[in-house]
Design a protein around this motif. Structure first.
Motif, mmCIF file in Angstrom:
data_model
loop_
_atom_site.group_PDB
_atom_site.id
_atom_site.type_symbol
_atom_site.label_atom_id
_atom_site.label_comp_id
_atom_site.label_asym_id
_atom_site.label_seq_id
_atom_site.Cartn_x
_atom_site.Cartn_y
_atom_site.Cartn_z
ATOM 1 N N ARG A 204 0.919 -1.288 -0.203
ATOM 2 C CA ARG A 204 0.005 0.469 -0.156
ATOM 3 C C ARG A 204 1.008 1.458 -0.131
ATOM 4 O O ARG A 204 1.683 1.737 0.921
ATOM 5 C CB ARG A 204 -0.756 0.126 1.381
ATOM 6 C CG ARG A 204 -1.959 -1.027 1.664
ATOM 7 C CD ARG A 204 -2.607 -1.338 2.563
ATOM 8 N NE ARG A 204 -1.893 -1.682 3.797
ATOM 9 C CZ ARG A 204 -1.615 -1.260 4.732
ATOM 10 N NH1 ARG A 204 -2.816 0.191 4.893
ATOM 11 N NH2 ARG A 204 -0.691 -1.550 5.846
ATOM 12 N N THR A 282 -0.920 10.733 7.488
ATOM 13 C CA THR A 282 -1.044 9.363 7.504
ATOM 14 C C THR A 282 -0.508 8.885 6.726
ATOM 15 O O THR A 282 -0.753 7.216 6.831
ATOM 16 C CB THR A 282 -2.239 9.081 6.249
ATOM 17 O OG1 THR A 282 -1.778 9.364 4.924
ATOM 18 C CG2 THR A 282 -4.282 10.394 6.728
ATOM 19 N N PRO A 284 1.920 7.168 8.450
ATOM 20 C CA PRO A 284 2.056 4.948 8.912
ATOM 21 C C PRO A 284 1.222 4.196 8.513
ATOM 22 O O PRO A 284 1.720 3.542 8.680
ATOM 23 C CB PRO A 284 2.405 6.299 10.484
ATOM 24 C CG PRO A 284 2.311 7.060 10.225
ATOM 25 C CD PRO A 284 1.931 7.835 9.097
ATOM 26 N N GLU A 285 0.379 4.606 7.928
ATOM 27 C CA GLU A 285 -1.090 3.951 7.607
ATOM 28 C C GLU A 285 -0.545 2.816 6.236
ATOM 29 O O GLU A 285 -1.489 1.906 5.958
ATOM 30 C CB GLU A 285 -1.807 4.280 7.633
ATOM 31 C CG GLU A 285 -3.136 5.064 8.523
ATOM 32 C CD GLU A 285 -4.235 6.360 8.286
ATOM 33 O OE1 GLU A 285 -5.121 6.167 7.150
ATOM 34 O OE2 GLU A 285 -4.323 7.138 9.413
ATOM 35 N N TYR A 286 0.327 3.363 6.088
ATOM 36 C CA TYR A 286 0.766 2.708 4.640
ATOM 37 C C TYR A 286 2.211 1.587 4.737
ATOM 38 O O TYR A 286 3.319 2.162 5.712
ATOM 39 C CB TYR A 286 1.110 3.869 3.619
ATOM 40 C CG TYR A 286 -0.804 4.558 3.140
ATOM 41 C CD1 TYR A 286 -0.957 4.316 1.837
ATOM 42 C CD2 TYR A 286 -0.677 5.229 3.965
ATOM 43 C CE1 TYR A 286 -2.008 4.536 1.600
ATOM 44 C CE2 TYR A 286 -1.656 6.342 3.999
ATOM 45 C CZ TYR A 286 -2.840 5.664 2.672
ATOM 46 O OH TYR A 286 -3.373 6.810 2.261
ATOM 47 N N ASP A 287 2.246 1.482 3.727
ATOM 48 C CA ASP A 287 3.507 0.150 3.513
ATOM 49 C C ASP A 287 4.653 0.934 3.264
ATOM 50 O O ASP A 287 6.201 0.435 3.991
ATOM 51 C CB ASP A 287 3.269 -0.781 2.609
ATOM 52 C CG ASP A 287 1.974 -2.406 3.469
ATOM 53 O OD1 ASP A 287 2.583 -2.034 4.692
ATOM 54 O OD2 ASP A 287 1.562 -2.819 2.383
ATOM 55 N N THR A 289 6.577 5.074 1.710
ATOM 56 C CA THR A 289 4.935 6.554 1.178
ATOM 57 C C THR A 289 6.654 6.947 0.793
ATOM 58 O O THR A 289 7.470 7.023 1.321
ATOM 59 C CB THR A 289 5.514 7.314 3.117
ATOM 60 O OG1 THR A 289 4.107 6.935 3.798
ATOM 61 C CG2 THR A 289 5.636 8.433 2.564
ATOM 62 N N PRO A 318 4.914 5.412 14.820
ATOM 63 C CA PRO A 318 5.198 4.825 14.404
ATOM 64 C C PRO A 318 5.716 4.856 12.642
ATOM 65 O O PRO A 318 6.173 5.786 12.882
ATOM 66 C CB PRO A 318 3.079 4.213 13.932
ATOM 67 C CG PRO A 318 1.939 5.577 15.105
ATOM 68 C CD PRO A 318 3.181 6.143 15.188
ATOM 69 N N VAL A 320 7.734 4.548 9.818
ATOM 70 C CA VAL A 320 7.054 4.960 7.852
ATOM 71 C C VAL A 320 8.683 4.209 7.524
ATOM 72 O O VAL A 320 9.770 4.584 7.623
ATOM 73 C CB VAL A 320 7.409 6.496 8.150
ATOM 74 C CG1 VAL A 320 7.216 6.810 6.597
ATOM 75 C CG2 VAL A 320 6.327 7.233 9.211
#
Length: 533
Positions: A204, A282, A284-287, A289, A318, A320
């Motif tokens: 992601r 956002t 940290p919400e992705y695999d 960046t 979190p 990254v």
């Protein structure tokens, strides 16, 4: 300006040299190398960053070019052909690097980060494995190699692979599967614990972009993930440090730009800035960046801002996985300006070249950001002079170019303002051609149309305007014109100082230059910042 690599009237053309080299004349090929090696090395450096790796890629490409001279269809285009070979070699190196390492960006301070680099034996093993994997791929028949490389190494979807190769999607899927089976048998002894071509869930992605132009092009590509723009024009207006707080930082930026006529209200600008920041938060919400940038000042300032922001995230935030795509050249585009010139497939091909951002790059970006947002421009000068910025290869040149935007000791003009006056003096008075000519003489400072208009309005301000400005309708550059005043000619000739006559009210990062006597100047003769107060 003449092209230093072009043959003179007394020298043989590229086409003639290629024909001689094909006949076994090594001296002819040596002349081709001397003529085009510098440009080839620049292409390699723009992709791989590291000078040593760029040199190796260049030499590898020259060997391949010599070996495959008979495949060159148009000998007169040897330079462009060599650039494409260099580009391919550099991309192969980046692909190999992605096969051998995955690095999660640490959030601890630089001196607290453990050494994650492999030891010499582990490095040799990884290098050997990556080389063998790529060799196995290259040994596949083209029918299998091409779709496999597009799918697994470039990240192109099977639908796009099928479309680009002119075959049904089922055929493309079958060819990729068969290629994997062939490689699995070849590589089984080497990759017993990890098959680099095994099917895995698609990562992601959050893509952080430098503007809507790149966003709209990527929307037409098959690059997966969420597209987020963050595009503050940091070479215009006040740029405070992060210490003021995120909300106040946005307000300071918006209040400055809302004071001008840039086609957007304060509330709209504030909302846009909030959306940009919220999207970045956002990560940290992705695999992964992925930051997409180019070599110019606008993007290099975005780069140091992003690096500083990720560096200064709270220690308990979190993790990254931060990746970077940053280029300064493109094959076949000798006057490459940026990512906005590329098409969907060309941008998509860059995804496979992304590289993990290292802790050193984060720390380097943070130091550059602190210098730029400080009250003394000499901090930026010291950064450029003293820091090893090879891991961010375009940064030093961009920052040094920006130093020339301080008022000159010669005439009080910023370099861009002087270039505008000089073009007007040369007869380029229509605003559209004036804007294009201004870009044509630059290499890494391309101001946008609204920044250009702000410059023109400042130069035309009373009581001592340096230009007379007439805006067009319905768009200001449609039929708009500008011409020098007598004061403008006097300033351009160096007889009058623009700051003393005209006054100034501009921001340079964290430095506010205002009034008729400013504290900082740029000396173009010595290339140094001068404290003039």
């Amino acid at each position: 300006m003449s092209n230093p690599s072009a043959p003179t009237i007394h020298e043989p053309t590229d086409a003639l040299l290629v024909e001689r080299a094909r006949a076994g004349d090594d001296a002819a090929f040596g002349t081709l190398v001397r003529r085009h090696e510098r440009a080839a090395r620049a292409v390699a450096r723009s992709l791989v960053g590291d000078a040593h790796d760029a040199e190796e890629a260049t030499q590898d490409a020259l060997v391949r070019a010599h070996r495959n001279l008979d495949l060159l269809a148009d000998p007169a285009r040897f330079g462009a052909w060599l650039s494409r070979i260099v580009f391919g070699v550099a991309v192969d190196r980046l692909r190999a690097a992605r096969l051998e390492r995955r690095l999660v960006v640490p959030d601890a301070p630089l001196d607290a980060v453990p050494d994650l680099a492999p030891g010499p034996h582990e490095r040799l093993e990884r290098d050997d494995l990556a080389a063998r994997v790529l060799a196995a791929v290259h040994a596949l028949p083209a029918r299998y190699r091409v779709p496999l490389s597009l799918y697994h190494l470039d990240g192109v979807s099977l639908a796009r692979v099928a479309d680009s190769l002119g075959m049904p999607a089922g055929t493309a899927r079958s060819l990729v599967a068969r290629a994997r089976e062939r490689l699995r048998a070849t590589l089984a002894p080497l990759t017993a614990t990890d098959d680099p071509f095994a099917e895995r869930p698609a990562p992601r992605f959050l893509h952080v972009l430098n503007g809507d132009s790149v966003r709209m092009t990527l929307e037409e590509s098959d690059v997966p993930g969420t597209l987020a723009v963050w595009a503050h024009v940091l070479h215009d207006g006040p740029v405070p440090p992060f210490d003021v707080g995120e909300a106040r930082w946005r307000e300071i930026r918006v209040d400055f730009h809302a004071a001008g006529e840039n086609g957007i209200t304060r509330d709209e600008a504030l909302g846009m800035g909030e959306r940009w920041d919220a999207a970045l938060a956002t990560a940290p919400e992705y695999d992964e960046t992925v930051i997409w940038l180019e070599h110019d000042l606008f993007d290099q300032l975005l780069l140091i801002r992003h690096l500083a922001w990720f560096y200064e995230r709270p220690a308990d935030a979190p993790p990254v996985d931060l990746q970077l795509i940053c280029i300064g050249a493109w094959p076949g585009m000798p006057d490459f300006k940026g990512l906005g010139e590329l098409g969907p497939a060309e941008l998509a091909s860059l995804l496979g070249t992304r590289q993990p951002v290292t802790q050193r790059q984060l720390a380097l970006g943070r130091r550059a950001w602190r210098a730029f947002t400080g009250a003394d421009p000499r901090a930026v000068e010291r950064f450029v002079d003293e820091e090893n910025t090879s891991s961010l290869p375009f940064l030093a040149a961009a920052l040094r170019r920006n130093l020339a935007e301080l008022p000159s000791t010669r005439d009080g003009l910023a370099r861009t303002d002087r270039q505008i006056l000089a073009l007007l003096d040369a007869g380029v008075t229509s605003l559209g051609p004036l804007f294009r000519r201004l870009h044509a003489i630059e290499t890494n400072f391309y101001i946008g149309d609204w920044s250009f208009l702000d410059r023109l309005r400042a130069l035309a301000a009373e009581p001592h305007p340096l230009i007379r400005l007439t805006l067009g309708t319905p768009r200001w550059f449609d039929g708009g014109t500008a011409e020098l005043t007598d004061d403008g000619r006097a300033v351009l000739a160096g007889r009058v100082d623009a700051v003393a006559l005209h006054g100034i009210d501009v921001w340079w990062g964290g430095v506010h230059l205002v009034g008729h006597d400013v504290a900082w100047r740029w000396d173009p003769q010595s290339g140094r910042v001068i404290a003039s107060g």
